[in-house]
Write a protein that holds these residues in place. Structure first.
Motif, PDB file in Angstrom:
ATOM      1  N   VAL A 193       2.399   5.106   2.608  1.00  0.00           N
ATOM      2  CA  VAL A 193       1.949   6.188   2.542  1.00  0.00           C
ATOM      3  C   VAL A 193       2.463   6.776   1.149  1.00  0.00           C
ATOM      4  CG1 VAL A 193       0.795   8.439   2.625  1.00  0.00           C
ATOM      5  CG2 VAL A 193       0.238   6.936   3.928  1.00  0.00           C
ATOM      6  N   LEU A 194       2.545   6.835   0.204  1.00  0.00           N
ATOM      7  CA  LEU A 194       3.529   7.810  -1.405  1.00  0.00           C
ATOM      8  C   LEU A 194       3.017   9.334  -0.134  1.00  0.00           C
ATOM      9  CD1 LEU A 194       5.080   8.293  -3.299  1.00  0.00           C
ATOM     10  CD2 LEU A 194       2.958   8.698  -4.781  1.00  0.00           C
ATOM     11  N   LEU A 195       3.945   9.811  -0.583  1.00  0.00           N
ATOM     12  CA  LEU A 195       4.637  12.128  -0.254  1.00  0.00           C
ATOM     13  C   LEU A 195       4.546  11.874  -2.060  1.00  0.00           C
ATOM     14  CD1 LEU A 195       5.797  11.035   3.286  1.00  0.00           C
ATOM     15  CD2 LEU A 195       3.560  11.798   2.780  1.00  0.00           C
ATOM     16  N   ASP A 196       4.416  12.620  -2.057  1.00  0.00           N
ATOM     17  CA  ASP A 196       4.649  12.975  -3.451  1.00  0.00           C
ATOM     18  C   ASP A 196       4.630  14.466  -3.797  1.00  0.00           C
ATOM     19  OD1 ASP A 196       4.257  12.638  -6.352  1.00  0.00           O
ATOM     20  OD2 ASP A 196       2.159  12.901  -6.661  1.00  0.00           O
ATOM     21  N   GLY A 197       6.620  14.875  -3.574  1.00  0.00           N
ATOM     22  CA  GLY A 197       6.584  16.278  -3.734  1.00  0.00           C
ATOM     23  C   GLY A 197       7.059  16.956  -2.722  1.00  0.00           C
ATOM     24  N   ALA A 205      10.727   8.052 -11.844  1.00  0.00           N
ATOM     25  CA  ALA A 205       9.820   8.801 -12.616  1.00  0.00           C
ATOM     26  C   ALA A 205       8.747   6.937 -12.397  1.00  0.00           C
ATOM     27  CB  ALA A 205       9.931   8.705 -14.184  1.00  0.00           C
ATOM     28  N   SER A 206       9.630   5.658 -12.718  1.00  0.00           N
ATOM     29  CA  SER A 206       9.161   4.671 -12.587  1.00  0.00           C
ATOM     30  C   SER A 206       7.957   4.183 -11.188  1.00  0.00           C
ATOM     31  CB  SER A 206       9.845   3.480 -13.081  1.00  0.00           C
ATOM     32  OG  SER A 206      10.994   3.524 -11.656  1.00  0.00           O
ATOM     33  N   ARG A 253       2.634   9.333 -10.983  1.00  0.00           N
ATOM     34  CA  ARG A 253       3.230  10.453 -12.382  1.00  0.00           C
ATOM     35  C   ARG A 253       4.179  11.431 -12.208  1.00  0.00           C
ATOM     36  NH1 ARG A 253      -1.552  15.784 -12.058  1.00  0.00           N
ATOM     37  NH2 ARG A 253      -2.049  14.386  -9.822  1.00  0.00           N
ATOM     38  N   PRO A 254       5.208  12.428 -12.105  1.00  0.00           N
ATOM     39  CA  PRO A 254       6.476  12.757 -11.521  1.00  0.00           C
ATOM     40  C   PRO A 254       6.326  13.228 -10.849  1.00  0.00           C
ATOM     41  CG  PRO A 254       6.783  12.001 -13.589  1.00  0.00           C
ATOM     42  CD  PRO A 254       4.739  11.567 -13.343  1.00  0.00           C
ATOM     43  N   THR A 301       8.680  18.913  -7.732  1.00  0.00           N
ATOM     44  CA  THR A 301      10.015  18.797  -7.828  1.00  0.00           C
ATOM     45  C   THR A 301      10.808  17.586  -7.976  1.00  0.00           C
ATOM     46  OG1 THR A 301       9.266  18.223  -5.905  1.00  0.00           O
ATOM     47  CG2 THR A 301       8.711  20.710  -6.220  1.00  0.00           C
ATOM     48  N   ALA A 302      10.497  17.304  -8.827  1.00  0.00           N
ATOM     49  CA  ALA A 302      11.502  15.400  -8.544  1.00  0.00           C
ATOM     50  C   ALA A 302      11.568  14.820  -7.257  1.00  0.00           C
ATOM     51  CB  ALA A 302      12.485  15.843  -9.544  1.00  0.00           C
ATOM     52  N   VAL A 303      10.462  14.998  -6.417  1.00  0.00           N
ATOM     53  CA  VAL A 303      10.831  14.352  -5.039  1.00  0.00           C
ATOM     54  C   VAL A 303       9.668  13.631  -5.076  1.00  0.00           C
ATOM     55  CG1 VAL A 303      10.992  15.087  -2.334  1.00  0.00           C
ATOM     56  CG2 VAL A 303      12.285  16.156  -4.352  1.00  0.00           C
ATOM     57  N   ALA A 304       9.878  12.779  -3.732  1.00  0.00           N
ATOM     58  CA  ALA A 304       9.056  11.252  -3.698  1.00  0.00           C
ATOM     59  C   ALA A 304       9.806  10.739  -2.076  1.00  0.00           C
ATOM     60  CB  ALA A 304       8.595  10.457  -4.733  1.00  0.00           C
ATOM     61  N   ALA A 305       8.388  10.120  -1.777  1.00  0.00           N
ATOM     62  CA  ALA A 305       8.964   9.789   0.040  1.00  0.00           C
ATOM     63  C   ALA A 305       7.587   8.979   0.079  1.00  0.00           C
ATOM     64  CB  ALA A 305       8.995  10.116   0.597  1.00  0.00           C
ATOM     65  N   LEU A 306       8.265   7.966   1.161  1.00  0.00           N
ATOM     66  CA  LEU A 306       7.011   6.928   1.579  1.00  0.00           C
ATOM     67  C   LEU A 306       7.381   7.125   3.073  1.00  0.00           C
ATOM     68  CD1 LEU A 306       7.525   3.215  -0.333  1.00  0.00           C
ATOM     69  CD2 LEU A 306       6.148   5.588  -0.249  1.00  0.00           C
ATOM     70  N   ALA A 307       5.488   7.110   3.642  1.00  0.00           N
ATOM     71  CA  ALA A 307       5.705   7.124   4.910  1.00  0.00           C
ATOM     72  C   ALA A 307       5.096   5.938   5.733  1.00  0.00           C
ATOM     73  CB  ALA A 307       5.020   8.575   5.075  1.00  0.00           C
ATOM     74  N   VAL A 308       4.864   6.046   7.641  1.00  0.00           N
ATOM     75  CA  VAL A 308       4.864   5.048   7.704  1.00  0.00           C
ATOM     76  C   VAL A 308       2.627   5.500   8.144  1.00  0.00           C
ATOM     77  CG1 VAL A 308       4.140   3.239   9.635  1.00  0.00           C
ATOM     78  CG2 VAL A 308       6.393   3.594   8.253  1.00  0.00           C
ATOM     79  N   ARG A 309       1.609   5.244   7.852  1.00  0.00           N
ATOM     80  CA  ARG A 309       0.680   5.746   7.989  1.00  0.00           C
ATOM     81  C   ARG A 309       0.498   5.464   9.514  1.00  0.00           C
ATOM     82  NH1 ARG A 309      -4.973   4.250   5.718  1.00  0.00           N
ATOM     83  NH2 ARG A 309      -6.378   4.957   6.963  1.00  0.00           N
ATOM     84  N   PRO A 310       0.235   6.738   9.891  1.00  0.00           N
ATOM     85  CA  PRO A 310      -0.439   6.399  11.187  1.00  0.00           C
ATOM     86  C   PRO A 310      -1.885   6.004  11.883  1.00  0.00           C
ATOM     87  CG  PRO A 310      -0.097   8.757  10.628  1.00  0.00           C
ATOM     88  CD  PRO A 310      -0.477   7.772   9.882  1.00  0.00           C
ATOM     89  N   SER A 311      -1.356   5.150  13.094  1.00  0.00           N
ATOM     90  CA  SER A 311      -2.503   4.067  13.485  1.00  0.00           C
ATOM     91  C   SER A 311      -3.914   4.586  13.809  1.00  0.00           C
ATOM     92  CB  SER A 311      -1.985   3.296  14.695  1.00  0.00           C
ATOM     93  OG  SER A 311      -2.552   4.141  15.559  1.00  0.00           O
ATOM     94  N   ARG A 312      -4.692   4.253  12.814  1.00  0.00           N
ATOM     95  CA  ARG A 312      -5.568   3.747  13.326  1.00  0.00           C
ATOM     96  C   ARG A 312      -6.254   4.248  14.725  1.00  0.00           C
ATOM     97  NH1 ARG A 312     -10.728   3.349  10.185  1.00  0.00           N
ATOM     98  NH2 ARG A 312     -12.361   2.460  10.949  1.00  0.00           N
ATOM     99  N   GLU A 313      -5.944   3.303  15.566  1.00  0.00           N
ATOM    100  CA  GLU A 313      -6.213   3.498  16.586  1.00  0.00           C
ATOM    101  C   GLU A 313      -5.608   5.060  17.373  1.00  0.00           C
ATOM    102  OE1 GLU A 313      -4.575   1.219  15.281  1.00  0.00           O
ATOM    103  OE2 GLU A 313      -5.900  -0.690  15.571  1.00  0.00           O
ATOM    104  N   GLY A 314      -4.818   5.373  17.178  1.00  0.00           N
ATOM    105  CA  GLY A 314      -3.971   6.112  17.416  1.00  0.00           C
ATOM    106  C   GLY A 314      -5.580   7.610  17.278  1.00  0.00           C
ATOM    107  N   ASN A 315      -5.260   7.475  16.280  1.00  0.00           N
ATOM    108  CA  ASN A 315      -6.734   8.586  15.346  1.00  0.00           C
ATOM    109  C   ASN A 315      -7.454   8.313  16.077  1.00  0.00           C
ATOM    110  OD1 ASN A 315      -4.631   9.654  13.457  1.00  0.00           O
ATOM    111  ND2 ASN A 315      -5.498   8.308  11.863  1.00  0.00           N
ATOM    112  N   LEU A 316      -7.993   7.242  16.210  1.00  0.00           N
ATOM    113  CA  LEU A 316      -9.682   7.318  17.305  1.00  0.00           C
ATOM    114  C   LEU A 316      -9.717   8.171  18.309  1.00  0.00           C
ATOM    115  CD1 LEU A 316     -10.818   3.616  15.767  1.00  0.00           C
ATOM    116  CD2 LEU A 316     -11.377   5.991  14.925  1.00  0.00           C
ATOM    117  N   ARG A 317      -8.699   7.404  18.688  1.00  0.00           N
ATOM    118  CA  ARG A 317      -8.456   8.299  20.627  1.00  0.00           C
ATOM    119  C   ARG A 317      -8.095   9.435  20.148  1.00  0.00           C
ATOM    120  NH1 ARG A 317      -4.797   3.376  20.742  1.00  0.00           N
ATOM    121  NH2 ARG A 317      -2.963   5.456  20.869  1.00  0.00           N
TER     122      ARG A 317
END
Length: 261
Positions: free
Chosen positions: A28-32, A85-86, A90-91, A94-110
């Motif tokens: 998951v892209l965390l943009d900013g 920027a690459s 789009r930049p 705040t020029a900050v970006a990160a990648l996160a692990v998406r929560p499990s679908r099973e956990g969300n459904l519970r």
């Protein structure tokens, strides 16, 4: 001077960029800055974070989010502005970006199916606008809703939705479901022909359904609805923005007994 934790030289930057490129297709892209801040506050797993200006990002943390400053200092790697920027569509200012692990679908459904619930689930019925969906997720997180469910083709984890939600997808359960898969609970569907919401108390275990910006409620959700509910509106005004409708409804729930945690 740059904070020594995390490094800022091009040598230190190489490994995070390689990690980024290996994860970009699934994470998951965390943009900013604010998206990263919120994701960390609500327990997201963030394997990599970059910035074009580490000193400025940590100064923002000192000012706006001292609770996650230490985590940010450990995560953030400074990279050249062209490299940053690459990595993003789009930049961000705040020029900050990160990648996160998406929560499990099973956990969300519970979480969505758990009863009794202490807060409603927001249902967006075939939404079309990515920015509106993100704004609704941000609202739902702010009010402490159990989750946000979308029906139809819109992906609630699309990068534009996550950007609009400011990283608060990690503060509530967000999933796409068919109407027949909706969680249990009485369904209150917003409709101009419904009962005035001001005369109702919305239960904590309610599903609060909102139709698409263009065509309103689908036939399937209308058939599933236990109650049709109307927001107060001046005659000759055709509709409210989707996020505005959700905000008004969640506020009514909170003002009549529900509460954000």
């Amino acid at each position: 001077m740059n904070d020594p934790v995390g490094g800022g030289s091009s040598g230190f930057a190489q490994q995070p960029v390689s990690v980024w490129r290996s994860l970009a297709g699934t994470a998951v892209l965390l943009d900013g800055f604010h998206a990263l801040k919120h994701a960390l506050r609500f327990g997201a797993e963030v394997p990599v974070a970059v910035t074009a200006d580490r000193e400025a990002a940590l100064a923002l943390a000192d000012e706006l989010a001292p609770d996650v400053r230490q985590a940010l200092a450990a995560l953030l790697t400074e990279v050249p502005e062209t490299t940053y920027a690459s990595l993003v569509p789009r930049p961000h200012p705040t020029a900050v970006a990160a990648l996160a692990v998406r929560p499990s679908r099973e956990g969300n459904l519970r979480a969505l199916a758990r009863t009794p619930r202490g807060a409603p689930v927001v249902v967006l019925d075939q939404p079309r606008n990515l920015g509106n969906a993100g704004a609704v997720i941000r609202l739902a997180a702010g009010f402490g809703a159990t989750g946000v469910v979308t029906t139809g083709t819109l992906d609630p984890w699309h990068p534009t939705v996550v950007r609009g939600g400011a990283g608060l997808h990690f503060a509530t359960a967000v999933e796409r479901l068919d109407v027949g898969e909706l969680p249990p609970g009485p369904l209150f569907a917003l409709d101009p022909e419904g009962e005035d919401i001001r005369g109702l108390k919305l239960p904590d275990d309610a599903l609060l359904a909102f139709g698409s910006e263009r065509s309103g409620l689908s036939a399937a959700v209308r058939a599933r609805a236990d109650h049709l509910v109307a927001l107060p509106m001046r005659p000759q005004v055709s509709s409210y923005n989707l996020a505005t409708s959700v905000a008004m409804t969640l506020y009514h729930w909170s003002a009549t007994g529900g509460a954000a945690s």
